[in-house]
Enzyme design. Sequence first.
Site, PDB file in Angstrom:
ATOM      1  N   ASP A 295       4.706  -5.010  -7.338  1.00  0.00           N
ATOM      2  CA  ASP A 295       4.083  -3.727  -6.950  1.00  0.00           C
ATOM      3  C   ASP A 295       4.685  -2.576  -7.750  1.00  0.00           C
ATOM      4  OD1 ASP A 295       6.206  -4.752  -5.122  1.00  0.00           O
ATOM      5  OD2 ASP A 295       6.253  -2.674  -4.466  1.00  0.00           O
TER       6      ASP A 295
ATOM      7  N   GLY B 285       0.851  -1.201   0.000  1.00  0.00           N
ATOM      8  CA  GLY B 285       0.000   0.000   0.000  1.00  0.00           C
ATOM      9  C   GLY B 285       0.878   1.240   0.000  1.00  0.00           C
TER      10      GLY B 285
ATOM     11  N   ARG C  32       3.979   5.973   1.769  1.00  0.00           N
ATOM     12  CA  ARG C  32       4.529   7.340   1.827  1.00  0.00           C
ATOM     13  C   ARG C  32       4.075   8.154   0.619  1.00  0.00           C
ATOM     14  NH1 ARG C  32      10.660   7.154  -0.175  1.00  0.00           N
ATOM     15  NH2 ARG C  32      10.524   5.389  -1.544  1.00  0.00           N
TER      16      ARG C  32
HETATM   17  P1  AMP Z   1       9.245   1.044  -3.056  1.00  0.00           P
HETATM   18  O1  AMP Z   1      10.504   0.347  -2.736  1.00  0.00           O
HETATM   19  O2  AMP Z   1       9.375   2.531  -3.139  1.00  0.00           O
HETATM   20  O3  AMP Z   1       8.533   0.465  -4.227  1.00  0.00           O
HETATM   21  O4  AMP Z   1       8.298   0.817  -1.801  1.00  0.00           O
HETATM   22  C1  AMP Z   1       7.837  -0.440  -1.393  1.00  0.00           C
HETATM   23  C2  AMP Z   1       6.819  -0.261  -0.318  1.00  0.00           C
HETATM   24  O5  AMP Z   1       7.418   0.322   0.847  1.00  0.00           O
HETATM   25  C3  AMP Z   1       5.657   0.640  -0.677  1.00  0.00           C
HETATM   26  O6  AMP Z   1       4.507   0.127  -0.083  1.00  0.00           O
HETATM   27  C4  AMP Z   1       6.044   1.955  -0.064  1.00  0.00           C
HETATM   28  O7  AMP Z   1       4.920   2.755   0.216  1.00  0.00           O
HETATM   29  C5  AMP Z   1       6.746   1.514   1.210  1.00  0.00           C
HETATM   30  N1  AMP Z   1       7.718   2.500   1.694  1.00  0.00           N
HETATM   31  C6  AMP Z   1       8.906   2.831   1.137  1.00  0.00           C
HETATM   32  N2  AMP Z   1       9.523   3.784   1.862  1.00  0.00           N
HETATM   33  C7  AMP Z   1       8.714   4.081   2.898  1.00  0.00           C
HETATM   34  C8  AMP Z   1       8.787   4.994   4.011  1.00  0.00           C
HETATM   35  N3  AMP Z   1       9.820   5.800   4.178  1.00  0.00           N
HETATM   36  N4  AMP Z   1       7.755   5.010   4.874  1.00  0.00           N
HETATM   37  C9  AMP Z   1       6.696   4.205   4.718  1.00  0.00           C
HETATM   38  N5  AMP Z   1       6.567   3.325   3.697  1.00  0.00           N
HETATM   39  C10 AMP Z   1       7.549   3.260   2.803  1.00  0.00           C
HETATM   40 MG    MG Z   2       7.011   0.878  -5.313  1.00  0.00          MG
END
Ligand code: AMP
Ligand code: MG
Length: 495
Positions: free
Chosen positions: A260, A98, A101
Site C-alpha cells: 500500500d 483505505g 486519515r
Molecule cells: P501508513 O502506515 O501510514 O501507511 O498507514 C497504513 C494504514 O493505516 C492506512 O490505511 C492508513 O490510512 C491507516 N492509518 C494510519 N494511521 C491512522 C489513524 N490515526 N487513523 C486511522 N487510520 C490510520
Molecule cells: Mg501508507
Amino acid sequence: MSEAIFQTPGPLANGWRLDHSYSRLPDLLHKPWRLSPVQSPSLVLFNRPLALSLGLDADALDTADSAAVFAGNTLPPGALPLAQAYAGHQFGGFTNLGDGRALLLGEHITPAGQRLDIQLKGSGATPFSRGGDGRAALGPMLREHIISEAMHALGIPTTRSLAVAATGEPVYRRETLQGAVLTRVAASHIRIGTFEFLSAHEDKQALAALVNYTLERHFPDRIGAESPALELLRCAMERQASLVARWLNVGFVHGVMNTDNAALSGETIDYGPCAFIDRYAPDTTFSSIDRGRRYAYANQPPIAQWNIARLAEALFPLLHPEEARGLELANGVIEGFQDEFKRHWLSGMRSKLGLFNEEQGDETLSKDLLNALEESGADFTNAFQSLSSEAALQSSPFGDGALATWHADWSARRSRQPQTHAECLQLMRKHNPRVIPRNHMVEAALASASAGDLAPTHRLLAALSDPYNAEAPREIAYLEPAPSGSAPYKTFCGT
Ligand code: AMP
Ligand code: MG
C-alpha cells in the site's frame, strides 16, 4: 475514455484548479467524504517554492487565514473530498485498508498541465479508519515534510508537502501530542494495493478501468500495447527498480515498503519510519516494529520485486487469455526486476565514482568499496564526499588498509577513461550529496518545533534544499553523523 475522465477546469481563487478524474472511476474505489473541522488551526510550514510551481498564489496562501484550508476546516474552491479504497500486504500479510486519515481534495492542474493529487493527511476519521482516530501528530508530519523535501532536492521521485498546519487539538498516542495535518502533493495515490483491493473484490471490469486510467495518467507513451495490464506491470517494475536503486545510492531506508506504500507513479510515498544510514551497514533497519529486518537497507530491492509479484497476481486475470501464457509473461517481468535494478544501481555508482564509460569490472569495484566501507565503519555519505576532491583523486584519503587498496583499483580504473580530473569531480559532485537529513539533526529540529521554535526546522530545510552544492557554507552539524556513542537510531510507526 480519456476525454470524459480527465477534464481541465479553469483556475479559481488563489490559482486552485481542481479536477476529479479519480471520482469518475468505479465507485468501489472511492467514497465521497467530508472535512472534520478542528479547534484552532494554525499554519506551521508553507512550501512557497512548491506553491509557485503549482501556479498557486503563494502570497495569498502563506497567511494565517489559509490555515483553515490546510488544517481541513474549509475547502479550497473546486474541491470534492473523497477517501480512496485500497488494500495491501503489510509485512507480508494481506489487509484491507483505505484512506483512514486522509482525504483527496482533487487533482490540481499546474500551469504546465501536470495533474497532481492534493491530499490532506491527518484530516480526521473516514469510513476506512478501522478504529483509528484519523489524525496525525505534528512531529511525524513535520518529519514527512522535511524528508520528502530533502528527497526532492536530492533528485529522487517523491511526493511533496505543500503545508503543515497544526490543529490546536491533542492526539493521543503513547503520549499526548499536538495534532497536525499535512497537505501532500503526489503524481497520484494509486498504489499496488489499489489493484490488490479490486482483485480481492474479483471486479475484473473495475480492474481493467484502473489499468487504463493509470496508463493514461502516468505512462501515456505506453498506451496501445496488446495487453495493457502487462504493459502496466512492466512500467511499475521499471519505476520501482529505478526508485529503489536511487534510494540505495543515497543511503535511504524507507522502512515500511508495504504494497500500500508502493506508488505506481514511482514516487517515494509514506514517510513513516524512514531514515538515512550513517555508517554503511546493509542490514540497517530503523523501524522499531521491523524486528525481522524485512525492510532493511539492502533488502529493499528484493522487497520491491516481491511487491511487483503482488501486483502481477492482482493483474493476473487481465494479463493474457491463456493462464499458462499469463504466468510466463508475469514471471518474465518479475524476473526482469533484478537486471533493471542493477542497471540503475550500477549507473548511479559509476556516477558517484566519477566513471563515464562502462567496464565489466565496475560492479566488483563498487561492491569492493562498499565492503571496505562496511569493514571500516565509515560514514556512507562522507566517504563519498572525501573521494570527491582533487586531492583524493590523486592519492588515497584513507590511509592504508582495504580502502587504500580499493583506491589504487579505482585510480587504475579512472586512468582508462579519457575524462579529466575536473570532469570526473563535476560528475561526482552531482551524485554525491554533501548534506542528507541526518537523523539526530531531524530529531533536534522536531523537538524544538514541538516546543514552538521553528527556527531549527527552517535552517535544516534550507541546508537540505541544495544538497549537492559543495561550495555552500554549512553548519558543520549538518555534515556529521550522530556523535559516536549515540544509541542506534530508532523510528516509530506511531504517526
Ligand atoms: P501508513 O502506515 O501510514 O501507511 O498507514 C497504513 C494504514 O493505516 C492506512 O490505511 C492508513 O490510512 C491507516 N492509518 C494510519 N494511521 C491512522 C489513524 N490515526 N487513523 C486511522 N487510520 C490510520
Ligand atoms: Mg501508507
